[in-house]
Design a protein around this motif. Structure first.
Motif, mmCIF file in Angstrom:
data_model
loop_
_atom_site.group_PDB
_atom_site.id
_atom_site.type_symbol
_atom_site.label_atom_id
_atom_site.label_comp_id
_atom_site.label_asym_id
_atom_site.label_seq_id
_atom_site.Cartn_x
_atom_site.Cartn_y
_atom_site.Cartn_z
ATOM 1 N N TRP A 1 -2.942 2.899 12.123
ATOM 2 C CA TRP A 1 -2.814 2.506 10.734
ATOM 3 C C TRP A 1 -2.544 3.716 9.820
ATOM 4 O O TRP A 1 -3.052 4.807 10.066
ATOM 5 C CB TRP A 1 -4.084 1.795 10.242
ATOM 6 N N SER B 1 -5.718 2.786 0.031
ATOM 7 C CA SER B 1 -6.630 1.968 0.827
ATOM 8 C C SER B 1 -6.621 0.528 0.312
ATOM 9 O O SER B 1 -6.616 0.290 -0.902
ATOM 10 C CB SER B 1 -8.042 2.549 0.740
ATOM 11 N N ALA B 2 -6.597 -0.419 1.250
ATOM 12 C CA ALA B 2 -6.616 -1.835 0.840
ATOM 13 C C ALA B 2 -7.980 -2.202 0.277
ATOM 14 O O ALA B 2 -8.093 -2.829 -0.773
ATOM 15 C CB ALA B 2 -6.285 -2.742 2.024
ATOM 16 N N GLY B 3 -9.012 -1.768 0.959
ATOM 17 C CA GLY B 3 -10.364 -2.197 0.593
ATOM 18 C C GLY B 3 -10.846 -1.597 -0.714
ATOM 19 O O GLY B 3 -11.506 -2.271 -1.510
ATOM 20 N N TRP C 1 -17.965 2.561 8.325
ATOM 21 C CA TRP C 1 -17.324 1.797 9.404
ATOM 22 C C TRP C 1 -17.810 2.362 10.746
ATOM 23 O O TRP C 1 -17.629 3.558 11.027
ATOM 24 C CB TRP C 1 -15.797 1.880 9.284
ATOM 25 N N HIS D 1 1.293 -9.660 4.148
ATOM 26 C CA HIS D 1 0.221 -8.673 4.286
ATOM 27 C C HIS D 1 -0.450 -8.457 2.929
ATOM 28 O O HIS D 1 -0.161 -7.501 2.222
ATOM 29 C CB HIS D 1 0.782 -7.350 4.829
ATOM 30 N N PHE D 2 -1.304 -9.356 2.527
ATOM 31 C CA PHE D 2 -2.090 -9.237 1.284
ATOM 32 C C PHE D 2 -1.183 -9.065 0.062
ATOM 33 O O PHE D 2 -1.516 -8.310 -0.849
ATOM 34 C CB PHE D 2 -3.027 -8.020 1.336
ATOM 35 N N GLN E 1 0.814 -1.223 0.000
ATOM 36 C CA GLN E 1 0.000 0.000 0.000
ATOM 37 C C GLN E 1 0.843 1.265 0.000
ATOM 38 O O GLN E 1 0.332 2.366 -0.165
ATOM 39 C CB GLN E 1 -0.944 -0.014 1.212
ATOM 40 N N ASN F 1 -1.209 -11.289 8.040
ATOM 41 C CA ASN F 1 -2.048 -10.157 8.399
ATOM 42 C C ASN F 1 -3.536 -10.511 8.333
ATOM 43 O O ASN F 1 -4.007 -11.058 7.328
ATOM 44 C CB ASN F 1 -1.795 -8.995 7.434
ATOM 45 N N GLU F 2 -4.255 -10.166 9.383
ATOM 46 C CA GLU F 2 -5.721 -10.333 9.411
ATOM 47 C C GLU F 2 -6.150 -11.649 8.771
ATOM 48 O O GLU F 2 -6.995 -11.682 7.879
ATOM 49 C CB GLU F 2 -6.399 -9.154 8.709
ATOM 50 N N TYR G 1 -10.903 -1.385 14.124
ATOM 51 C CA TYR G 1 -11.478 -0.184 13.496
ATOM 52 C C TYR G 1 -12.919 0.047 13.909
ATOM 53 O O TYR G 1 -13.378 1.185 13.982
ATOM 54 C CB TYR G 1 -11.457 -0.315 11.968
ATOM 55 N N LYS H 1 -9.172 7.994 0.828
ATOM 56 C CA LYS H 1 -9.495 7.460 2.158
ATOM 57 C C LYS H 1 -8.193 7.473 2.948
ATOM 58 O O LYS H 1 -7.400 6.544 2.913
ATOM 59 C CB LYS H 1 -10.049 6.037 2.057
ATOM 60 N N TYR I 1 -5.585 8.040 6.301
ATOM 61 C CA TYR I 1 -5.455 7.738 7.733
ATOM 62 C C TYR I 1 -4.304 8.508 8.387
ATOM 63 O O TYR I 1 -4.138 8.456 9.591
ATOM 64 C CB TYR I 1 -5.158 6.246 7.913
ATOM 65 N N GLU J 1 -3.079 -1.974 14.383
ATOM 66 C CA GLU J 1 -3.815 -1.089 13.464
ATOM 67 C C GLU J 1 -5.017 -0.523 14.190
ATOM 68 O O GLU J 1 -5.708 -1.246 14.906
ATOM 69 C CB GLU J 1 -4.339 -1.845 12.229
#
Ligand code: P53
Length: 475
Positions: free
Chosen positions: A421, A428-430, A347, A129-130, A17, A174-175, A312, A436, A438, A373
């Motif tokens: 984060w 943004s990952a999503g 969110w 991480h993705f 990212q 990650n996650e 989050y 977006k 942070y 995060e």
């Protein structure tokens, strides 16, 4: 009272990212490199390789690859004690299945970690991480394939050996639990490189991939501890607690099952075995996962040292009247929580939920925790005088730090650190958006990829500096 003296204040990003340089230094194509830009409510598309004419926001990202010295100097100015990032797997093994690592990639992280250590900033490193090699998806089907265990473990071993004197804090996947949302295309792809074929049982496949990852993680933990017994190796869980919508016992049972389906992963990482409710679930579903005795042995021996997690938002669930077994289905059973507000991306903002989450983890596992995060994705406005007054971000973070404090001071949980984060604006990952944001540090770049990439402090920069400086007392 208050946070530990050695509390790890810092910030977090992920390689894909931030770094950009997607084809520099011998790097291979990662799964993040084949995801197009989406938007709020518009899913990112996964293309079959890198195609001409598509917008891939991760290819350049914020060019942390070329700016890391400048960025780390700014982190040091804020007083960071640690900095969380990931190692792009494809910089080290471009296709994932090579026998020899790519020296240029290894060298990049040597320089990056040296730069952190120069300021006394402790690197905190996520291995996956993705960003697994896209070639592993194409040629092996991603983590549906048992061979990916060995590929990951080889990657982990190379990193552990190379950086054993530079990095002490690690996380494996990650996650890992995002893929519980297995009916969607995004999470199973980003977690495990899964692309579902028509008619496949998505759920069964996800459990298989997750099992292989848990075994890979456990093997890596054992190896890491052999390479350097000082290593602290954690898991990384996306913590989104699911509350019962009301005190109706049926809602409560829905919440119990939702928490099971989202967080059983933690049990395996921490306790080294599957919880009984999952074994019963597999049985009930008729899933015969490829799970050998040797695997179960590995899980037992490779338990983690701490729980890293992201926080989050929270969710709520209710009983819809159609499933007497209280079997939670995230597609149907989640409901808006009327007691909390939401961000522009929907969110739900719930600082008390962070205190709840710390308690939930600590009640279950009694391990040290690391909030790796937390943050507020928002659209920032550049004022005419060039300032960015992100008071909303300060408000969000303050409320969450207060909740952490209550969990430490009142409830007595063991909290190691906090890395908000996107401490510098990143993709943004999503959604793949730049807007977006942070960060405490603004990056001049928009959704279309235009901008000078210039860095600029936001109002929250000075605020966070003062938070760190006072060990969380001056909020
Ligand atoms: P973005 C979903 C729910 C919670 C956390 O997300 C998530 C996701 C996936 O989008 O991901 C984590 O950028 C993830 C980071 C990500 C961050 O949350 O969509 O570990 O890579 O950037 C924030 O706003």
């Amino acid at each position: 009272m208050g946070f530990r003296k050695d509390f790890l204040w810092g910030g977090a990003i992920a390689a894909h990212q931030a770094e950009g340089g997607w084809n520099k230094g011998g790097k291979g194509v990662s799964i993040a490199d084949v995801m197009t830009a989406g938007a709020n409510g518009v899913a990112r598309r996964i293309t079959d390789g890198v195609l001409p004419g598509e917008n891939y926001p991760n290819h350049e990202a914020i060019d942390f690859y070329g700016h890391y010295k400048e960025d780390i100097a700014l982190f040091a100015k804020m007083g960071f004690k640690c900095f969380r990032t990931s190692i792009a797997w494809t910089r080290i093994f471009p296709n994932g299945d090579e026998n020899k690592p790519n020296e240029e990639g290894l060298k990049f992280y040597d320089d990056l970690f040296d730069e952190c250590l120069k300021y006394g900033i402790e690197p905190v490193v996520t291995l996956s991480h993705f960003e697994m090699p896209y070639a592993l998806v194409k040629n092996y089907g991603g983590f549906r394939n048992r061979q990916c265990i060995d590929f990951f473990v080889r990657f982990a071993e190379v990193c552990f050996r190379r950086y054993k004197d530079k990095v002490k804090y690690w996380m494996t996947f990650n996650e890992i639990n995002n893929q519980a949302k297995c009916q969607d295309d995004f999470e199973p792809f980003t977690n495990s490189g899964l692309i579902y074929q028509e008619g496949e049982d998505r759920e069964a496949l996800m459990y298989q991939a997750a099992h292989y990852e848990l075994v890979a993680s456990a093997k890596a933990v054992q190896l890491g501890h052999r390479i350097n017994p000082q290593f602290q190796i954690g898991c990384m869980i996306a913590m989104t607690p699911v509350y019962p919508y009301s005190c109706d016992p049926k809602d409560m049972m829905m919440s119990v099952d939702a928490m099971h389906k989202y967080f059983w992963f933690t049990d395996v990482h921490v306790r080294g075995y599957y919880p009984s409710y999952m074994m019963k679930f597999f049985e009930r579903k008729g899933y015969h996962l490829d799970m050998t005795d040797e695997d179960l042995q590995e899980l037992k021996q490779g338990t983690v040292d701490y729980i890293g997690f992201s926080y989050y938002m929270s969710f709520a669930t209710h009983y819809s009247g159609t499933n007497p077994e209280f079997e939670f289905d995230y597609k149907k059973d989640l409901i808006k929580n009327q007691y909390v507000e939401a961000s522009d991306w929907g969110w739900q903002i719930d600082p008390i939920g962070l205190r709840y989450s710390l308690n939930w983890f600590y009640d279950h596992y009694q391990l040290p925790m690391f909030i790796v995060e937390n943050g507020f994705g928002a659209i920032d406005q550049l004022e005419e005088d060039g300032s960015i007054n992100d008071q909303y971000r300060i408000d969000y973070l303050r409320a969450h730090i207060e909740a952490m404090k209550a969990a430490v001071d009142i409830d007595g949980v063991d909290l190691m650190g906090y890395t908000p984060w996107g401490c510098i604006d990143i993709v943004s990952a999503g959604t793949g958006e730049m807007k977006k944001r942070y960060g405490f540090i603004y990056v001049d770049k928009d959704n279309e990829g235009h901008g000078t990439l210039q860095r600029k402090k936001k109002k929250s920069f000075d605020w966070y500096q003062q938070v760190i400086n006072s060990n969380g007392e001056n909020l």
